[in-house]
Write a protein that holds these residues in place. Structure first.
Motif, PDB file in Angstrom:
ATOM      1  N   ALA A 183      50.428  73.294  -6.628  1.00  0.00           N
ATOM      2  CA  ALA A 183      50.115  72.630  -5.119  1.00  0.00           C
ATOM      3  C   ALA A 183      48.943  72.530  -4.714  1.00  0.00           C
ATOM      4  N   SER A 184      48.345  74.202  -4.889  1.00  0.00           N
ATOM      5  CA  SER A 184      46.993  74.507  -4.167  1.00  0.00           C
ATOM      6  C   SER A 184      45.764  73.402  -5.087  1.00  0.00           C
ATOM      7  N   TYR A 185      45.993  73.499  -6.263  1.00  0.00           N
ATOM      8  CA  TYR A 185      45.097  72.567  -6.957  1.00  0.00           C
ATOM      9  C   TYR A 185      45.227  71.066  -6.684  1.00  0.00           C
ATOM     10  N   LEU A 186      46.298  70.631  -6.515  1.00  0.00           N
ATOM     11  CA  LEU A 186      46.491  69.276  -6.133  1.00  0.00           C
ATOM     12  C   LEU A 186      45.852  68.813  -4.924  1.00  0.00           C
ATOM     13  N   ALA A 187      46.180  69.828  -3.907  1.00  0.00           N
ATOM     14  CA  ALA A 187      45.741  69.679  -2.367  1.00  0.00           C
ATOM     15  C   ALA A 187      44.370  69.608  -2.179  1.00  0.00           C
ATOM     16  N   THR A 188      43.700  70.697  -3.296  1.00  0.00           N
ATOM     17  CA  THR A 188      42.251  70.841  -3.264  1.00  0.00           C
ATOM     18  C   THR A 188      41.355  69.466  -3.765  1.00  0.00           C
ATOM     19  N   MET A 189      42.110  68.994  -4.896  1.00  0.00           N
ATOM     20  CA  MET A 189      41.540  67.900  -5.515  1.00  0.00           C
ATOM     21  C   MET A 189      41.624  66.611  -4.585  1.00  0.00           C
ATOM     22  N   ASP A 190      42.739  66.381  -3.898  1.00  0.00           N
ATOM     23  CA  ASP A 190      42.898  65.403  -3.092  1.00  0.00           C
ATOM     24  C   ASP A 190      42.058  65.427  -1.821  1.00  0.00           C
ATOM     25  N   SER A 191      41.828  66.560  -1.450  1.00  0.00           N
ATOM     26  CA  SER A 191      40.750  66.922  -0.290  1.00  0.00           C
ATOM     27  C   SER A 191      39.391  66.459  -0.753  1.00  0.00           C
ATOM     28  N   LEU A 192      38.934  66.895  -1.899  1.00  0.00           N
ATOM     29  CA  LEU A 192      37.636  66.811  -2.256  1.00  0.00           C
ATOM     30  C   LEU A 192      37.576  65.152  -2.279  1.00  0.00           C
ATOM     31  N   GLU A 193      38.492  64.450  -3.062  1.00  0.00           N
ATOM     32  CA  GLU A 193      38.169  63.114  -3.201  1.00  0.00           C
ATOM     33  C   GLU A 193      38.182  62.309  -2.164  1.00  0.00           C
ATOM     34  N   THR A 194      38.913  62.951  -0.887  1.00  0.00           N
ATOM     35  CA  THR A 194      38.762  61.987   0.338  1.00  0.00           C
ATOM     36  C   THR A 194      37.403  62.163   0.897  1.00  0.00           C
ATOM     37  N   ALA A 195      37.034  63.314   1.071  1.00  0.00           N
ATOM     38  CA  ALA A 195      35.613  63.816   1.716  1.00  0.00           C
ATOM     39  C   ALA A 195      34.518  63.254   0.993  1.00  0.00           C
ATOM     40  N   ASN A 196      34.750  63.123  -0.485  1.00  0.00           N
ATOM     41  CA  ASN A 196      33.716  62.739  -1.248  1.00  0.00           C
ATOM     42  C   ASN A 196      33.796  61.423  -2.231  1.00  0.00           C
ATOM     43  N   PRO A 197      33.981  60.214  -1.622  1.00  0.00           N
ATOM     44  CA  PRO A 197      34.191  59.316  -2.305  1.00  0.00           C
ATOM     45  C   PRO A 197      33.187  58.841  -3.333  1.00  0.00           C
ATOM     46  N   ASP A 198      32.023  59.111  -3.084  1.00  0.00           N
ATOM     47  CA  ASP A 198      30.638  58.776  -3.912  1.00  0.00           C
ATOM     48  C   ASP A 198      30.746  59.656  -5.213  1.00  0.00           C
ATOM     49  N   ILE A 199      31.554  60.803  -5.349  1.00  0.00           N
ATOM     50  CA  ILE A 199      31.519  61.608  -6.516  1.00  0.00           C
ATOM     51  C   ILE A 199      32.900  61.274  -7.226  1.00  0.00           C
ATOM     52  N   THR A 200      32.493  61.184  -8.805  1.00  0.00           N
ATOM     53  CA  THR A 200      33.546  61.102  -9.677  1.00  0.00           C
ATOM     54  C   THR A 200      34.090  62.471  -9.948  1.00  0.00           C
ATOM     55  N   PHE A 201      35.230  62.858  -9.871  1.00  0.00           N
ATOM     56  CA  PHE A 201      35.981  64.069  -9.971  1.00  0.00           C
ATOM     57  C   PHE A 201      36.739  63.944 -11.550  1.00  0.00           C
ATOM     58  N   LEU A 202      36.703  64.890 -12.292  1.00  0.00           N
ATOM     59  CA  LEU A 202      37.307  64.985 -13.505  1.00  0.00           C
ATOM     60  C   LEU A 202      38.280  66.506 -13.169  1.00  0.00           C
ATOM     61  N   TYR A 203      39.453  66.156 -13.841  1.00  0.00           N
ATOM     62  CA  TYR A 203      40.391  67.218 -13.850  1.00  0.00           C
ATOM     63  C   TYR A 203      40.441  67.976 -15.056  1.00  0.00           C
ATOM     64  N   SER A 204      40.991  69.373 -15.222  1.00  0.00           N
ATOM     65  CA  SER A 204      40.855  70.080 -16.359  1.00  0.00           C
ATOM     66  C   SER A 204      42.397  70.813 -16.349  1.00  0.00           C
ATOM     67  N   THR A 205      42.783  71.155 -17.583  1.00  0.00           N
ATOM     68  CA  THR A 205      43.970  72.049 -17.885  1.00  0.00           C
ATOM     69  C   THR A 205      43.186  73.572 -17.986  1.00  0.00           C
ATOM     70  N   VAL A 206      44.479  74.341 -17.919  1.00  0.00           N
ATOM     71  CA  VAL A 206      43.803  75.875 -18.179  1.00  0.00           C
ATOM     72  C   VAL A 206      43.692  76.327 -19.637  1.00  0.00           C
ATOM     73  N   PRO A 207      42.676  76.939 -19.989  1.00  0.00           N
ATOM     74  CA  PRO A 207      42.483  77.205 -21.355  1.00  0.00           C
ATOM     75  C   PRO A 207      43.589  78.374 -22.038  1.00  0.00           C
ATOM     76  N   VAL A 208      43.954  78.136 -23.241  1.00  0.00           N
ATOM     77  CA  VAL A 208      44.860  78.835 -23.717  1.00  0.00           C
ATOM     78  C   VAL A 208      44.404  80.025 -24.821  1.00  0.00           C
ATOM     79  N   THR A 209      45.332  80.824 -25.148  1.00  0.00           N
ATOM     80  CA  THR A 209      44.692  82.008 -25.995  1.00  0.00           C
ATOM     81  C   THR A 209      45.470  81.820 -27.530  1.00  0.00           C
TER      82      THR A 209
END
Length: 317
Positions: A183-209
């Motif tokens: 939920a925190s990750y989703l809210a952060t990315m949504d907020s960043l995209e709203t504030a910065n429409p001129d930037i392309t955001f990529l998303y990522s998964t968490v590394p495994v071991t």
């Protein structure tokens, strides 16, 4: 790990504009469900504060486990164009491993090596580059979300065209509240995209071991973990639960850097995986690591190649 780097001072807001198209013919590396590029936003830019309010969260037959020495090495995917944009990469250990592999990825494709610099030095550099900024503290993923958001929102005009952050394997354990973190990750990315429409955001998964008794299995049989219990001794299960939600949310954008799936790749459509409650999850291919956690030289180049291909494909839009 090192403390956060200081964002360059004197930064105004970046001017609105679409990212320049890269050289055509970029080969997009398919991961999981595949990549379908989404158009970039081009609306007037607005100010928006980062919010962390909760958001509703949205069987194969394996072959015997090969030993690490027998584990196949993934065949390299083609990298077809140089780096043509300015990329901000929020990192700690695994992200640094990936950034170190960027020059080798371009060299193996017989392409000019791009600039790879620290974010604190990026303001003095012109043209395309990959700028790494160490964000937050390992084991504290929310500190990384906040640090990444602060970097992006305070960046100087036109200094960033593509932005991505990477968690570390330490950021999620069996004790993590995966739903709350997503939920925190989703809210952060949504907020960043709203504030910065001129930037392309990529998303990522968490590394495994790495994991004992892993098996080689077909990539398409690893569908992620949904509706399963989370044993307190299985950190990779918690990571896969988080990654499943990230894939469900963002795979269709064509901008998902699926670190976990890339780390598990064996080649020829096979991946390293384990089974839990009749579902499968990724583990780290031992051929890409020397200790079952960090990437070795081969792993660094493999993931760097995939990231640079994704950056190029996303920047075309």
């Amino acid at each position: 790990m090192a403390d956060n780097e200081v964002t360059p001072s004197g930064g105004g807001r970046r001017s609105v504009g679409m990212v320049a198209a890269l050289v055509a013919g970029v080969a997009v590396f398919l991961v999981g469900a595949g990549l379908v590029l989404a158009p970039l936003l081009a609306n007037d830019r607005t100010q928006a504060a980062v919010s962390f309010s909760p958001t509703p969260t949205p069987t194969p037959t394996p072959t015997p486990t090969p030993t690490p020495d027998e584990a196949p090495v993934p065949a390299p995917s083609p990298l077809a164009s140089g780096l043509g944009v300015r990329v901000l990469f929020g990192v700690q250990a695994i992200g640094l491993d990936i950034s170190k592999g960027v020059p080798g990825a371009f060299a193996s494709a017989k392409l000019p090596k791009p600039k790879v610099v620290k974010w604190s030095a990026a303001a003095k550099q012109k043209g395309p580059l990959l700028a790494t900024a160490q964000i937050g503290r390992d084991g504290d993923p929310r500190s990384k979300l906040k640090a990444f958001a602060d970097l992006v929102n305070e960046a100087p005009r036109d200094s960033v065209q593509v932005a991505v952050m990477a968690f570390n394997y330490q950021d999620i354990s069996a004790e993590t509240d995966v739903d709350a973190l997503f939920a925190s990750y989703l809210a952060t990315m949504d907020s960043l995209e709203t504030a910065n429409p001129d930037i392309t955001f990529l998303y990522s998964t968490v590394p495994v071991t790495g994991a004992n008794s892993w098996r080689e299995t077909d990539a398409e049989t690893v569908q992620g973990l949904t509706g399963v219990t989370q044993p307190v001794w299985q950190d990779n299960i918690a990571r896969e639960r988080f990654n499943t939600m990230v894939r469900q949310q963002y795979a269709s954008t064509g901008r998902l850097f699926d670190i976990a799936a890339l780390e598990a790749r064996l080649g020829d459509g096979k991946v390293a995986a384990k089974e839990h409650e009749n579902q499968w999850y990724y583990v780290l291919n031992p051929a890409l690591s020397s200790n079952g956690r960090r990437l070795n030289g081969r792993g660094s180049v493999e993931l760097a190649r995939a990231l640079m291909m994704l950056v190029a494909a996303a920047a075309q839009r």
